[in-house]
Write an enzyme that holds these catalytic residues in place. Sequence first.
Site, short mmCIF file in Angstrom:
data_model
loop_
_atom_site.label_atom_id
_atom_site.label_comp_id
_atom_site.label_asym_id
_atom_site.label_seq_id
_atom_site.Cartn_x
_atom_site.Cartn_y
_atom_site.Cartn_z
N LYS A 25 0.83 -1.22 0.00
CA LYS A 25 0.00 0.00 0.00
C LYS A 25 0.86 1.27 0.00
O LYS A 25 0.44 2.30 -0.49
CB LYS A 25 -0.94 0.00 1.21
N ARG A 66 -6.37 0.92 17.27
CA ARG A 66 -6.96 1.03 15.94
C ARG A 66 -7.89 -0.16 15.81
O ARG A 66 -8.80 -0.31 16.62
CB ARG A 66 -5.88 1.11 14.86
#
Length: 366
Positions: A40, A135
Amino acid sequence: MTVSGRYPKLIIDLKKLRHNVEKVREMCLDRGIELAGVVKGCTGLAECAGEFEKAGCRFIASSRIEQLEHLKEAGIKTPLMMIRTPMISEAEEVVKVAELSLNSEVETLRSLDRYAGKLGKRHKVILMADLGDLREGFWDTGELEKAALTVEGDLCNLELAGIGTNLGCYGAIAATEEKLAELVETAEKIEKALGRRLEFISGGATSALPRVIEGNIPDRINLLRIGEGILLARDLQELWGYDMSFMHRDVFSLQAEVIEVKDKPTYPVGEIMFDAFGNKPVYEDRGIRKRALLALGKVDYAFPEELVPRQKGIKVLGASSDHTILDVEEMETPPSVGDILEFDLRYATIVYLTNSESIEKVYIRK
Ligand SMILES: *Cc1c(COP(=O)(O)O)cnc(C)c1O
């Protein structure tokens, strides 16, 4: 530097990238750990993913399903891993494209299961435990165990492949030996409830590599998902102080063209209001100095302070959307209009530059 073709250019050295993937893979394999190469950070460019594949990654991973989709179309054969908890709206795509996904919601797992059934596929999932980075991931171990039993017992098109965690992203929590031991303990609790061993215990990202380097990663951690530590390889050297001199930190280079060179004041002339982004900046008056403008800006890389000039005597002063402003007063030979200047990059600038249509990507293959 000789000018040729379209600028700005992002030069990507695939040989250096391959070297970095191989080194990290060897480091991990020495500890019995398989590698998911995370692409990514370079917008999943197929040429880059190809090097991850040739180096023998167990998975190629991204947080964006469209990047994985593109890789599959480009002929990547390595199993693909979706590392952001899927959206329910993309569940069908995830099952189609990815062999495995990281998950933290039962609702989403049910949806993945439904599509896997429809498509006649078996989709692997790793359930994420949040160990304090705050997260993604199950916070409550009881809830995680319940979800694991649901996948195992009810969702017959899913295969519970393992337990994972992510550290050092939002909460900046270190992947210490204790944190990773906690992950193994959680995974073993789940194994006990299932009555079988899990295929993977996935102990995190680049932030877990210090444990590999120091040789104190718990034995049962057998999968890491590494992006930055391969693409850029800066964090371990510069933030953590490890000697990573065997890694290339210049896989990516930016080349940009000078469109103006003039002596100008350093303090704006007139009433200071707002800049191009609505901020009221502060300027230091350093008299008249030589400055150069580059034909690219925040649209292309977002953070001017993360451009690192390769030549001595250049200071990046700032940028608007499409212009970068340099102080070149200290350069031995100041640039001329039409010259090309070269920069090292940081993680975020690589993410933006690889994503920008305005940037010509040039690959060095040998
Ligand atoms: C981005 C990401 C990674 C890779 O992180 P790096 O710091 O680039 O190694 C691994 N796992 C998850 C879940 C991620 O989102």
